[in-house]
Design a protein around this motif. Structure first.
Motif, mmCIF file in Angstrom:
data_model
loop_
_atom_site.group_PDB
_atom_site.id
_atom_site.type_symbol
_atom_site.label_atom_id
_atom_site.label_comp_id
_atom_site.label_asym_id
_atom_site.label_seq_id
_atom_site.Cartn_x
_atom_site.Cartn_y
_atom_site.Cartn_z
ATOM 1 N N MET A 302 0.827 -1.203 0.000
ATOM 2 C CA MET A 302 0.000 0.000 0.000
ATOM 3 C C MET A 302 0.866 1.259 0.000
ATOM 4 S SD MET A 302 -3.177 0.983 2.469
ATOM 5 C CE MET A 302 -4.160 -0.321 1.770
ATOM 6 N N LYS A 303 1.991 1.198 0.691
ATOM 7 C CA LYS A 303 2.906 2.338 0.732
ATOM 8 C C LYS A 303 3.394 2.681 -0.676
ATOM 9 C CE LYS A 303 7.418 3.734 2.591
ATOM 10 N NZ LYS A 303 8.549 3.346 3.449
ATOM 11 N N ASN A 304 3.823 1.682 -1.437
ATOM 12 C CA ASN A 304 4.310 1.911 -2.797
ATOM 13 C C ASN A 304 3.199 2.405 -3.717
ATOM 14 O OD1 ASN A 304 6.902 1.122 -2.121
ATOM 15 N ND2 ASN A 304 6.534 -1.043 -2.625
ATOM 16 N N THR A 305 1.989 1.871 -3.494
ATOM 17 C CA THR A 305 0.854 2.311 -4.317
ATOM 18 C C THR A 305 0.545 3.780 -4.054
ATOM 19 O OG1 THR A 305 -0.069 0.085 -4.239
ATOM 20 C CG2 THR A 305 -1.548 1.850 -4.916
ATOM 21 N N TYR A 310 -0.804 8.532 -5.310
ATOM 22 C CA TYR A 310 -1.339 9.599 -4.453
ATOM 23 C C TYR A 310 -0.222 10.194 -3.602
ATOM 24 C CZ TYR A 310 -5.531 6.904 -5.631
ATOM 25 O OH TYR A 310 -6.518 6.222 -6.287
ATOM 26 N N PRO A 311 0.691 10.985 -4.193
ATOM 27 C CA PRO A 311 1.822 11.523 -3.427
ATOM 28 C C PRO A 311 1.393 12.368 -2.228
ATOM 29 C CG PRO A 311 1.641 12.590 -5.573
ATOM 30 C CD PRO A 311 0.728 11.428 -5.605
ATOM 31 N N ASP A 312 0.323 13.140 -2.374
ATOM 32 C CA ASP A 312 -0.163 13.947 -1.240
ATOM 33 C C ASP A 312 -0.526 13.055 -0.059
ATOM 34 O OD1 ASP A 312 0.167 16.229 -2.674
ATOM 35 O OD2 ASP A 312 -1.918 16.407 -3.302
ATOM 36 N N GLU A 313 -1.282 11.979 -0.357
ATOM 37 C CA GLU A 313 -1.699 11.057 0.698
ATOM 38 C C GLU A 313 -0.485 10.345 1.304
ATOM 39 O OE1 GLU A 313 -4.876 9.226 2.900
ATOM 40 O OE2 GLU A 313 -4.874 10.903 1.482
ATOM 41 N N ILE A 347 10.410 17.180 -3.228
ATOM 42 C CA ILE A 347 11.396 17.454 -2.172
ATOM 43 C C ILE A 347 11.012 16.689 -0.901
ATOM 44 C CG2 ILE A 347 12.389 19.257 -0.712
ATOM 45 C CD1 ILE A 347 11.907 21.207 -3.039
ATOM 46 N N LYS A 348 9.701 16.704 -0.571
ATOM 47 C CA LYS A 348 9.240 16.028 0.645
ATOM 48 C C LYS A 348 9.449 14.521 0.547
ATOM 49 C CE LYS A 348 5.738 19.387 2.085
ATOM 50 N NZ LYS A 348 4.298 19.624 2.307
ATOM 51 N N ILE A 349 9.114 13.937 -0.616
ATOM 52 C CA ILE A 349 9.273 12.490 -0.788
ATOM 53 C C ILE A 349 10.745 12.096 -0.698
ATOM 54 C CG2 ILE A 349 9.051 10.628 -2.481
ATOM 55 C CD1 ILE A 349 6.420 11.935 -3.364
ATOM 56 N N GLU A 350 11.621 12.928 -1.241
ATOM 57 C CA GLU A 350 13.059 12.645 -1.143
ATOM 58 C C GLU A 350 13.508 12.668 0.310
ATOM 59 O OE1 GLU A 350 17.271 14.290 -3.018
ATOM 60 O OE2 GLU A 350 15.352 14.872 -3.920
ATOM 61 N N LEU A 351 12.977 13.617 1.088
ATOM 62 C CA LEU A 351 13.282 13.675 2.519
ATOM 63 C C LEU A 351 12.788 12.403 3.223
ATOM 64 C CD1 LEU A 351 13.996 15.047 5.245
ATOM 65 C CD2 LEU A 351 11.738 16.129 5.146
ATOM 66 N N ILE A 352 11.516 11.976 2.920
ATOM 67 C CA ILE A 352 10.935 10.799 3.565
ATOM 68 C C ILE A 352 11.737 9.544 3.229
ATOM 69 C CG2 ILE A 352 8.899 9.301 3.606
ATOM 70 C CD1 ILE A 352 7.244 11.893 3.059
ATOM 71 N N ASP A 353 12.108 9.402 1.943
ATOM 72 C CA ASP A 353 12.781 8.176 1.497
ATOM 73 C C ASP A 353 14.230 8.099 1.965
ATOM 74 O OD1 ASP A 353 10.433 7.505 0.290
ATOM 75 O OD2 ASP A 353 11.064 8.034 -1.750
#
Length: 513
Positions: A302-305, A310-313, A347-353
Protein backbone atom coordinates in the motif's frame (compact mmCIF):
# COMPACT_ATOMS: atom_id res chain seq x y z
CA UNK A 1 -65.71 14.75 -75.98
CA UNK A 2 -68.96 16.39 -74.88
CA UNK A 3 -70.69 13.04 -74.62
CA UNK A 4 -67.96 11.74 -72.31
CA UNK A 5 -68.36 14.71 -69.93
CA UNK A 6 -72.13 14.28 -69.92
CA UNK A 7 -71.70 10.61 -69.06
CA UNK A 8 -69.38 11.38 -66.10
CA UNK A 9 -71.76 14.04 -64.75
CA UNK A 10 -74.64 11.56 -64.96
CA UNK A 11 -72.63 8.96 -63.05
CA UNK A 12 -71.80 11.50 -60.25
CA UNK A 13 -75.44 12.58 -59.91
CA UNK A 14 -76.57 8.98 -59.75
CA UNK A 15 -73.92 8.17 -57.10
CA UNK A 16 -75.00 11.13 -54.97
CA UNK A 17 -78.64 10.16 -55.20
CA UNK A 18 -77.77 6.61 -54.16
CA UNK A 19 -75.83 7.84 -51.08
CA UNK A 20 -78.71 9.88 -49.79
CA UNK A 21 -81.07 7.07 -50.66
CA UNK A 22 -79.28 4.94 -48.06
CA UNK A 23 -79.70 7.58 -45.29
CA UNK A 24 -83.03 8.29 -43.67
CA UNK A 25 -84.18 10.10 -40.50
CA UNK A 26 -87.02 8.84 -38.36
CA UNK A 27 -88.51 9.70 -34.93
CA UNK A 28 -89.59 6.78 -32.73
CA UNK A 29 -90.74 7.30 -29.13
CA UNK A 30 -89.42 10.90 -29.09
CA UNK A 31 -85.97 9.74 -30.21
CA UNK A 32 -84.75 10.85 -33.61
CA UNK A 33 -82.55 8.32 -35.44
CA UNK A 34 -80.55 8.47 -38.61
CA UNK A 35 -80.85 5.14 -40.37
CA UNK A 36 -78.20 3.68 -42.63
CA UNK A 37 -80.11 1.42 -45.00
CA UNK A 38 -76.90 -0.06 -46.38
CA UNK A 39 -76.02 -1.93 -43.17
CA UNK A 40 -79.21 -1.56 -41.10
CA UNK A 41 -77.52 0.56 -38.42
CA UNK A 42 -78.94 3.53 -36.56
CA UNK A 43 -77.46 6.59 -34.86
CA UNK A 44 -79.32 8.67 -32.27
CA UNK A 45 -79.57 12.27 -33.47
CA UNK A 46 -81.97 14.02 -31.06
CA UNK A 47 -84.48 13.71 -28.22
CA UNK A 48 -88.01 15.20 -27.99
CA UNK A 49 -90.80 15.38 -25.44
CA UNK A 50 -90.84 16.05 -21.70
CA UNK A 51 -89.19 12.90 -20.35
CA UNK A 52 -87.24 12.45 -17.13
CA UNK A 53 -85.61 9.28 -18.50
CA UNK A 54 -84.99 8.01 -21.99
CA UNK A 55 -84.13 4.38 -22.67
CA UNK A 56 -82.30 4.01 -25.93
CA UNK A 57 -83.07 0.54 -27.30
CA UNK A 58 -80.43 -1.74 -28.70
CA UNK A 59 -82.55 -2.31 -31.84
CA UNK A 60 -85.44 -0.45 -33.51
CA UNK A 61 -87.98 -1.70 -36.05
CA UNK A 62 -88.87 0.44 -39.06
CA UNK A 63 -90.69 -0.52 -42.28
CA UNK A 64 -90.40 -4.22 -41.68
CA UNK A 65 -86.59 -3.95 -41.00
CA UNK A 66 -84.59 -4.11 -37.79
CA UNK A 67 -81.81 -1.56 -37.20
CA UNK A 68 -78.97 -1.86 -34.71
CA UNK A 69 -78.25 1.30 -32.62
CA UNK A 70 -74.50 1.77 -32.90
CA UNK A 71 -73.89 5.38 -31.77
CA UNK A 72 -75.34 8.40 -30.05
CA UNK A 73 -74.88 11.72 -31.81
CA UNK A 74 -77.74 13.71 -30.32
CA UNK A 75 -77.29 17.46 -30.64
CA UNK A 76 -79.88 18.34 -28.00
CA UNK A 77 -83.54 19.24 -27.89
CA UNK A 78 -85.05 21.92 -30.17
CA UNK A 79 -84.78 25.59 -29.23
CA UNK A 80 -88.36 25.54 -27.99
CA UNK A 81 -87.16 23.81 -24.82
CA UNK A 82 -88.97 20.52 -25.34
CA UNK A 83 -87.15 17.81 -23.38
CA UNK A 84 -86.07 20.09 -20.54
CA UNK A 85 -87.18 17.60 -17.85
CA UNK A 86 -84.83 14.83 -19.06
CA UNK A 87 -82.62 13.68 -16.16
CA UNK A 88 -81.27 10.27 -17.25
CA UNK A 89 -80.19 8.53 -20.43
CA UNK A 90 -79.79 4.76 -20.57
CA UNK A 91 -77.48 3.59 -23.33
CA UNK A 92 -77.76 0.05 -24.78
CA UNK A 93 -74.83 -2.33 -24.36
CA UNK A 94 -74.26 -2.70 -28.10
CA UNK A 95 -73.37 0.98 -28.62
CA UNK A 96 -69.69 1.31 -29.53
CA UNK A 97 -69.29 5.09 -29.53
CA UNK A 98 -70.53 8.01 -27.47
CA UNK A 99 -69.37 10.95 -29.56
CA UNK A 100 -71.89 13.65 -28.76
CA UNK A 101 -74.83 14.01 -26.38
CA UNK A 102 -75.17 17.77 -26.09
CA UNK A 103 -78.09 19.00 -23.99
CA UNK A 104 -78.62 22.66 -24.70
CA UNK A 105 -81.74 22.86 -22.53
CA UNK A 106 -81.30 19.60 -20.64
CA UNK A 107 -79.91 20.83 -17.29
CA UNK A 108 -81.47 18.18 -15.05
CA UNK A 109 -79.50 15.13 -16.22
CA UNK A 110 -77.79 13.56 -13.21
CA UNK A 111 -76.65 10.16 -14.47
CA UNK A 112 -75.65 8.42 -17.68
CA UNK A 113 -75.02 4.68 -18.02
CA UNK A 114 -72.26 3.93 -20.52
CA UNK A 115 -72.03 0.28 -21.61
CA UNK A 116 -68.89 -1.86 -21.70
CA UNK A 117 -68.79 -1.82 -25.52
CA UNK A 118 -68.01 1.90 -25.86
CA UNK A 119 -64.41 2.57 -26.93
CA UNK A 120 -64.29 6.36 -27.41
CA UNK A 121 -65.77 9.23 -25.38
CA UNK A 122 -65.76 12.90 -26.26
CA UNK A 123 -66.40 14.66 -22.95
CA UNK A 124 -68.06 17.57 -24.77
CA UNK A 125 -70.97 15.12 -25.19
CA UNK A 126 -72.11 16.21 -21.74
CA UNK A 127 -72.27 19.97 -22.41
CA UNK A 128 -74.77 21.87 -20.23
CA UNK A 129 -75.47 18.86 -18.02
CA UNK A 130 -74.76 21.00 -14.97
CA UNK A 131 -76.44 18.56 -12.55
CA UNK A 132 -74.28 15.60 -13.57
CA UNK A 133 -72.59 14.60 -10.31
CA UNK A 134 -70.83 11.31 -11.07
CA UNK A 135 -69.54 9.53 -14.12
CA UNK A 136 -68.32 5.95 -14.55
CA UNK A 137 -66.25 5.12 -17.63
CA UNK A 138 -65.99 1.40 -18.47
CA UNK A 139 -62.76 -0.46 -19.13
CA UNK A 140 -63.66 -0.83 -22.81
CA UNK A 141 -62.98 2.90 -23.41
CA UNK A 142 -59.52 3.30 -24.95
CA UNK A 143 -59.64 7.05 -25.73
CA UNK A 144 -61.08 10.02 -23.83
CA UNK A 145 -61.00 13.53 -25.26
CA UNK A 146 -61.18 16.43 -22.78
CA UNK A 147 -62.38 19.83 -24.08
CA UNK A 148 -60.44 22.98 -23.24
CA UNK A 149 -63.16 24.59 -21.06
CA UNK A 150 -64.92 23.57 -17.86
CA UNK A 151 -68.36 22.11 -18.60
CA UNK A 152 -69.54 20.11 -15.58
CA UNK A 153 -69.45 22.22 -12.40
CA UNK A 154 -71.26 19.66 -10.19
CA UNK A 155 -69.29 16.64 -11.29
CA UNK A 156 -67.56 15.46 -8.12
CA UNK A 157 -66.67 11.85 -8.85
CA UNK A 158 -65.08 10.19 -11.89
CA UNK A 159 -64.36 6.48 -11.96
CA UNK A 160 -62.29 5.09 -14.86
CA UNK A 161 -62.29 1.29 -14.99
CA UNK A 162 -59.40 1.03 -17.43
CA UNK A 163 -56.27 2.83 -18.62
CA UNK A 164 -57.36 4.86 -21.65
CA UNK A 165 -55.28 7.35 -23.60
CA UNK A 166 -56.44 10.75 -22.39
CA UNK A 167 -56.28 13.38 -25.10
CA UNK A 168 -55.94 17.09 -24.45
CA UNK A 169 -54.23 18.81 -27.40
CA UNK A 170 -51.33 16.39 -26.87
CA UNK A 171 -51.92 12.70 -26.13
CA UNK A 172 -51.26 11.66 -22.56
CA UNK A 173 -49.62 8.38 -23.50
CA UNK A 174 -46.54 6.22 -23.07
CA UNK A 175 -43.95 8.01 -25.25
CA UNK A 176 -44.56 11.69 -24.44
CA UNK A 177 -44.69 11.68 -20.66
CA UNK A 178 -43.25 8.27 -19.81
CA UNK A 179 -46.62 7.21 -18.46
CA UNK A 180 -45.49 3.60 -18.09
CA UNK A 181 -42.44 2.02 -16.58
CA UNK A 182 -40.24 -0.27 -18.66
CA UNK A 183 -42.41 -3.25 -17.77
CA UNK A 184 -45.61 -1.39 -18.84
CA UNK A 185 -46.66 -0.84 -15.26
CA UNK A 186 -48.62 2.38 -14.89
CA UNK A 187 -46.87 4.76 -12.55
CA UNK A 188 -48.19 7.49 -10.29
CA UNK A 189 -47.33 10.24 -12.78
CA UNK A 190 -50.08 9.01 -15.14
CA UNK A 191 -52.59 8.94 -12.30
CA UNK A 192 -51.76 12.47 -11.11
CA UNK A 193 -51.69 14.04 -14.60
CA UNK A 194 -55.04 12.48 -15.52
CA UNK A 195 -56.63 13.72 -12.29
CA UNK A 196 -55.22 17.22 -12.87
CA UNK A 197 -56.54 17.37 -16.47
CA UNK A 198 -60.06 16.38 -15.42
CA UNK A 199 -60.09 18.91 -12.59
CA UNK A 200 -58.68 21.79 -14.64
CA UNK A 201 -60.65 21.38 -17.83
CA UNK A 202 -63.84 19.50 -16.99
CA UNK A 203 -64.79 19.23 -13.32
CA UNK A 204 -63.49 22.10 -11.13
CA UNK A 205 -65.22 20.64 -8.05
CA UNK A 206 -63.90 17.11 -8.51
CA UNK A 207 -63.45 15.46 -5.10
CA UNK A 208 -62.85 11.82 -5.96
CA UNK A 209 -60.87 10.40 -8.85
CA UNK A 210 -61.02 6.61 -9.00
CA UNK A 211 -58.88 4.51 -11.32
CA UNK A 212 -58.90 0.99 -9.86
CA UNK A 213 -56.67 -0.70 -12.46
CA UNK A 214 -54.07 2.06 -12.33
CA UNK A 215 -54.07 2.10 -8.53
CA UNK A 216 -53.73 -1.68 -8.43
CA UNK A 217 -50.78 -1.74 -10.82
CA UNK A 218 -49.11 1.14 -8.94
CA UNK A 219 -49.55 -0.79 -5.69
CA UNK A 220 -48.13 -3.96 -7.27
CA UNK A 221 -45.16 -2.02 -8.60
CA UNK A 222 -44.45 -0.52 -5.16
CA UNK A 223 -44.61 -3.97 -3.57
CA UNK A 224 -42.17 -5.24 -6.17
CA UNK A 225 -39.80 -2.36 -5.46
CA UNK A 226 -40.05 -3.00 -1.71
CA UNK A 227 -39.19 -6.65 -2.29
CA UNK A 228 -36.15 -5.68 -4.40
CA UNK A 229 -35.04 -3.26 -1.69
CA UNK A 230 -35.47 -5.94 1.00
CA UNK A 231 -33.31 -8.36 -0.97
CA UNK A 232 -30.77 -5.62 -1.58
CA UNK A 233 -30.43 -4.96 2.15
CA UNK A 234 -30.10 -8.67 2.91
CA UNK A 235 -27.41 -9.01 0.26
CA UNK A 236 -25.54 -5.98 1.61
CA UNK A 237 -25.72 -7.37 5.13
CA UNK A 238 -24.27 -10.72 4.03
CA UNK A 239 -21.45 -9.11 2.04
CA UNK A 240 -20.65 -6.54 4.72
CA UNK A 241 -19.80 -9.36 7.12
CA UNK A 242 -16.87 -10.13 4.81
CA UNK A 243 -15.98 -6.55 3.90
CA UNK A 244 -15.79 -5.47 7.55
CA UNK A 245 -12.73 -7.62 8.10
CA UNK A 246 -11.14 -6.19 4.96
CA UNK A 247 -11.92 -2.56 5.86
CA UNK A 248 -10.78 -3.05 9.46
CA UNK A 249 -7.46 -4.41 8.24
CA UNK A 250 -7.00 -1.34 6.07
CA UNK A 251 -7.72 1.03 8.95
CA UNK A 252 -5.15 -0.77 11.09
CA UNK A 253 -2.59 -0.44 8.32
CA UNK A 254 -0.45 2.69 8.92
CA UNK A 255 -0.51 3.38 5.17
CA UNK A 256 -4.31 3.09 4.99
CA UNK A 257 -6.05 5.21 2.33
CA UNK A 258 -9.80 5.73 2.30
CA UNK A 259 -9.94 5.13 -1.48
CA UNK A 260 -9.47 1.40 -0.88
CA UNK A 261 -12.48 0.80 1.37
CA UNK A 262 -15.38 -1.31 0.09
CA UNK A 263 -19.16 -0.83 0.27
CA UNK A 264 -22.19 -2.34 -1.45
CA UNK A 265 -24.70 0.48 -1.66
CA UNK A 266 -25.05 -0.08 -5.43
CA UNK A 267 -25.99 -3.68 -6.15
CA UNK A 268 -26.98 -4.32 -9.80
CA UNK A 269 -30.68 -5.08 -10.24
CA UNK A 270 -29.98 -8.05 -12.47
CA UNK A 271 -28.10 -9.68 -9.60
CA UNK A 272 -31.33 -9.57 -7.56
CA UNK A 273 -33.65 -10.84 -10.30
CA UNK A 274 -33.30 -14.49 -9.26
CA UNK A 275 -31.90 -16.18 -6.18
CA UNK A 276 -29.39 -18.13 -8.33
CA UNK A 277 -28.06 -14.92 -9.87
CA UNK A 278 -27.88 -13.29 -6.48
CA UNK A 279 -25.91 -16.18 -4.96
CA UNK A 280 -23.53 -16.23 -7.92
CA UNK A 281 -22.91 -12.51 -7.65
CA UNK A 282 -22.28 -12.71 -3.90
CA UNK A 283 -19.77 -15.51 -4.50
CA UNK A 284 -17.93 -13.38 -7.08
CA UNK A 285 -17.83 -10.45 -4.66
CA UNK A 286 -16.47 -12.65 -1.87
CA UNK A 287 -13.63 -13.76 -4.15
CA UNK A 288 -12.91 -10.19 -5.12
CA UNK A 289 -12.82 -9.09 -1.47
CA UNK A 290 -10.42 -11.88 -0.57
CA UNK A 291 -8.13 -11.00 -3.49
CA UNK A 292 -8.02 -7.33 -2.45
CA UNK A 293 -7.48 -8.33 1.17
CA UNK A 294 -4.40 -10.37 0.26
CA UNK A 295 -3.17 -7.65 -2.10
CA UNK A 296 -3.33 -4.76 0.36
CA UNK A 297 -2.84 -6.47 3.72
CA UNK A 298 0.92 -5.79 3.60
CA UNK A 299 2.00 -2.26 4.47
CA UNK A 300 4.79 -2.01 1.88
CA UNK A 301 2.37 -2.79 -0.99
CA UNK A 302 0.00 0.00 0.00
CA UNK A 303 2.91 2.34 0.73
CA UNK A 304 4.31 1.91 -2.80
CA UNK A 305 0.85 2.31 -4.32
CA UNK A 306 0.30 5.56 -2.43
CA UNK A 307 3.74 6.87 -3.32
CA UNK A 308 3.08 6.33 -7.04
CA UNK A 309 -0.60 7.29 -7.40
CA UNK A 310 -1.34 9.60 -4.45
CA UNK A 311 1.82 11.52 -3.43
CA UNK A 312 -0.16 13.95 -1.24
CA UNK A 313 -1.70 11.06 0.70
CA UNK A 314 1.70 9.36 0.92
CA UNK A 315 3.27 12.44 2.56
CA UNK A 316 0.40 12.74 5.08
CA UNK A 317 0.67 9.05 6.04
CA UNK A 318 4.47 9.27 6.31
CA UNK A 319 4.13 12.12 8.79
CA UNK A 320 1.74 10.03 10.90
CA UNK A 321 4.08 7.02 10.83
CA UNK A 322 7.09 9.20 11.77
CA UNK A 323 5.95 12.35 13.66
CA UNK A 324 9.55 13.65 13.83
CA UNK A 325 9.27 14.45 10.11
CA UNK A 326 6.62 17.10 10.74
CA UNK A 327 9.13 19.84 11.63
CA UNK A 328 11.18 19.26 8.47
CA UNK A 329 8.06 18.97 6.29
CA UNK A 330 6.80 22.27 7.68
CA UNK A 331 10.23 23.79 6.98
CA UNK A 332 9.99 22.65 3.35
CA UNK A 333 6.52 24.22 3.05
CA UNK A 334 7.93 27.55 4.23
CA UNK A 335 11.33 27.54 2.51
CA UNK A 336 10.11 26.34 -0.91
CA UNK A 337 6.58 27.68 -1.10
CA UNK A 338 7.31 29.73 -4.23
CA UNK A 339 7.66 26.48 -6.20
CA UNK A 340 4.75 24.53 -7.70
CA UNK A 341 3.15 21.80 -5.60
CA UNK A 342 4.62 18.90 -7.58
CA UNK A 343 8.15 20.19 -6.97
CA UNK A 344 7.47 20.64 -3.24
CA UNK A 345 6.08 17.07 -3.05
CA UNK A 346 9.19 15.78 -4.80
CA UNK A 347 11.40 17.45 -2.17
CA UNK A 348 9.24 16.03 0.65
CA UNK A 349 9.27 12.49 -0.79
CA UNK A 350 13.06 12.65 -1.14
CA UNK A 351 13.28 13.68 2.52
CA UNK A 352 10.93 10.80 3.57
CA UNK A 353 12.78 8.18 1.50
CA UNK A 354 16.36 9.25 2.33
CA UNK A 355 15.85 10.59 5.84
CA UNK A 356 17.58 13.93 5.12
CA UNK A 357 16.89 17.23 3.39
CA UNK A 358 17.84 17.19 -0.30
CA UNK A 359 20.66 19.38 -1.59
CA UNK A 360 18.92 22.15 -3.54
CA UNK A 361 19.71 25.55 -4.96
CA UNK A 362 18.81 28.60 -2.89
CA UNK A 363 15.42 28.50 -1.22
CA UNK A 364 12.53 30.91 -1.75
CA UNK A 365 13.45 32.70 1.51
CA UNK A 366 17.03 33.39 0.37
CA UNK A 367 15.88 34.69 -3.01
CA UNK A 368 13.30 37.00 -1.46
CA UNK A 369 15.79 38.40 1.06
CA UNK A 370 18.43 39.13 -1.58
CA UNK A 371 15.84 40.98 -3.66
CA UNK A 372 14.20 42.96 -0.82
CA UNK A 373 16.63 43.34 2.08
CA UNK A 374 16.69 47.14 1.64
CA UNK A 375 13.08 47.14 2.80
CA UNK A 376 13.88 45.74 6.26
CA UNK A 377 16.05 47.05 9.09
CA UNK A 378 17.50 43.58 9.76
CA UNK A 379 17.49 39.94 8.65
CA UNK A 380 15.57 39.04 11.78
CA UNK A 381 12.68 41.34 10.88
CA UNK A 382 12.63 39.94 7.32
CA UNK A 383 12.48 36.37 8.69
CA UNK A 384 9.62 37.31 11.01
CA UNK A 385 7.62 38.77 8.11
CA UNK A 386 8.42 35.78 5.87
CA UNK A 387 7.36 33.27 8.52
CA UNK A 388 4.14 35.12 9.35
CA UNK A 389 2.93 34.98 5.73
CA UNK A 390 0.78 31.89 5.14
CA UNK A 391 1.70 31.67 1.44
CA UNK A 392 4.16 33.02 -1.09
CA UNK A 393 1.47 35.16 -2.71
CA UNK A 394 0.60 36.70 0.66
CA UNK A 395 4.27 37.55 1.24
CA UNK A 396 4.56 39.09 -2.26
CA UNK A 397 1.56 41.33 -1.50
CA UNK A 398 3.30 42.38 1.72
CA UNK A 399 6.51 43.21 -0.22
CA UNK A 400 4.57 45.28 -2.76
CA UNK A 401 3.19 47.45 0.06
CA UNK A 402 6.70 47.86 1.47
CA UNK A 403 7.98 48.94 -1.95
CA UNK A 404 5.30 51.64 -2.21
CA UNK A 405 6.37 52.98 1.19
CA UNK A 406 9.99 52.89 0.06
CA UNK A 407 9.17 55.02 -3.02
CA UNK A 408 7.41 57.61 -0.83
CA UNK A 409 10.48 57.77 1.40
CA UNK A 410 12.74 58.29 -1.63
CA UNK A 411 10.54 61.10 -2.88
CA UNK A 412 10.56 62.70 0.59
CA UNK A 413 14.36 62.47 0.75
CA UNK A 414 14.69 64.05 -2.69
CA UNK A 415 12.38 66.94 -1.75
CA UNK A 416 14.21 67.69 1.50
CA UNK A 417 17.62 67.45 -0.13
CA UNK A 418 16.63 69.95 -2.84
CA UNK A 419 14.96 72.33 -0.35
CA UNK A 420 17.15 72.47 2.73
CA UNK A 421 16.43 74.70 5.73
CA UNK A 422 12.61 74.38 5.50
CA UNK A 423 10.80 75.66 8.56
CA UNK A 424 8.12 73.04 9.15
CA UNK A 425 6.77 75.12 12.01
CA UNK A 426 5.24 77.37 9.37
CA UNK A 427 3.07 74.52 8.01
CA UNK A 428 -0.23 76.06 9.13
CA UNK A 429 0.58 79.60 8.05
CA UNK A 430 2.32 78.76 4.75
CA UNK A 431 -0.01 79.31 1.80
CA UNK A 432 -0.31 76.47 -0.69
CA UNK A 433 -0.40 79.09 -3.46
CA UNK A 434 3.28 79.86 -2.83
CA UNK A 435 6.08 77.51 -3.90
CA UNK A 436 7.50 77.39 -0.37
CA UNK A 437 4.09 76.49 1.06
CA UNK A 438 3.62 73.75 -1.53
CA UNK A 439 6.99 72.21 -0.64
CA UNK A 440 6.27 72.26 3.12
CA UNK A 441 2.87 70.63 2.63
CA UNK A 442 4.36 68.08 0.25
CA UNK A 443 6.84 67.01 2.96
CA UNK A 444 4.08 66.75 5.56
CA UNK A 445 1.83 64.77 3.21
CA UNK A 446 4.63 62.32 2.44
CA UNK A 447 5.30 61.81 6.13
CA UNK A 448 1.62 61.12 6.81
CA UNK A 449 1.69 58.45 4.05
CA UNK A 450 4.53 56.55 5.73
CA UNK A 451 2.50 54.01 7.72
CA UNK A 452 5.46 51.59 7.90
CA UNK A 453 7.38 52.45 11.12
CA UNK A 454 10.75 51.58 9.59
CA UNK A 455 10.31 54.11 6.78
CA UNK A 456 8.61 56.66 9.03
CA UNK A 457 11.59 56.69 11.39
CA UNK A 458 13.88 57.23 8.40
CA UNK A 459 11.68 60.15 7.30
CA UNK A 460 12.13 61.78 10.71
CA UNK A 461 15.90 61.30 10.38
CA UNK A 462 15.85 63.04 6.97
CA UNK A 463 13.95 65.99 8.50
CA UNK A 464 16.53 66.17 11.28
CA UNK A 465 19.28 66.14 8.67
CA UNK A 466 17.91 68.69 6.20
CA UNK A 467 15.85 71.00 8.51
CA UNK A 468 18.32 72.48 11.08
CA UNK A 469 15.65 74.60 12.81
CA UNK A 470 13.51 71.48 13.47
CA UNK A 471 16.54 69.66 14.91
CA UNK A 472 17.54 72.68 17.02
CA UNK A 473 14.01 73.10 18.44
CA UNK A 474 13.78 69.40 19.15
CA UNK A 475 17.12 69.24 21.00
CA UNK A 476 16.03 72.24 23.04
CA UNK A 477 12.56 70.94 24.00
CA UNK A 478 12.74 67.14 23.75
CA UNK A 479 12.64 66.71 27.54
CA UNK A 480 9.02 67.92 27.44
CA UNK A 481 7.91 65.24 24.92
CA UNK A 482 7.71 61.47 25.15
CA UNK A 483 9.11 60.89 21.66
CA UNK A 484 10.33 62.61 18.54
CA UNK A 485 7.08 61.52 16.85
CA UNK A 486 5.02 63.38 19.46
CA UNK A 487 7.21 66.44 19.05
CA UNK A 488 6.89 66.31 15.24
CA UNK A 489 3.07 66.25 15.26
CA UNK A 490 2.94 69.11 17.78
CA UNK A 491 5.52 71.08 15.78
CA UNK A 492 3.55 71.06 12.50
CA UNK A 493 0.23 71.86 14.19
CA UNK A 494 -1.31 75.33 14.42
CA UNK A 495 -1.12 75.24 18.28
CA UNK A 496 2.56 74.36 18.64
CA UNK A 497 3.42 77.29 20.93
CA UNK A 498 0.39 76.68 23.15
CA UNK A 499 1.16 72.95 23.39
CA UNK A 500 4.84 73.65 24.20
CA UNK A 501 3.96 76.15 26.91
CA UNK A 502 1.49 73.73 28.52
CA UNK A 503 3.97 70.85 28.53
CA UNK A 504 6.72 73.08 30.01
CA UNK A 505 4.38 74.12 32.86
CA UNK A 506 3.37 70.51 33.51
CA UNK A 507 7.00 69.46 33.57
CA UNK A 508 7.93 72.17 36.07
CA UNK A 509 4.96 71.37 38.29
CA UNK A 510 5.69 67.64 38.21
CA UNK A 511 2.45 66.79 36.45
CA UNK A 512 2.64 63.45 34.67
CA UNK A 513 1.93 63.87 30.99
Amino acid sequence: MGKAKLFLISICILFTINIFAYKEKVIINDIEYELDLSDNSASVKNFYGNHRQINIPAYINYKYDTFKVISINAEGSPKSGVGGLLSAILVPDITNSVESMHAEHRVDIESIVIPNTVTYIDMSSFDNMIRLSSLAIPASVTHIYIPSVRELPRLKQIAIYGTPVIEYFVYLKLENNKIFNDDNTINEKYFEIAKTLFKLYLAPNLNEFIMPIAQKTISEYKLKQLEIERRRKNTEYELNKYTKQYNDSLRNNPWYCKDYTLSFSQIPDDALSTSDKCKSWIKQEKNRIYKKYVEFSRGDVMKNTLRTKYPDEYIVKAAKVNPDLNIQLREIDIEYRCMDESKINQIKIELIDNGKMPALESSCRAKQYNDNKRLFPSKEEFDTAYNNATSDSEFIDFIQKKKKQYKILQYLSSTLYGNKNLNLCEAESASTSSKKGQIIHSVIDDMSSLSDKYFYDQGIEYIMQYCPKFKKDYEKNKIYFDSVDMFYHSYISANYKTILKQRINNYKNGIKQ
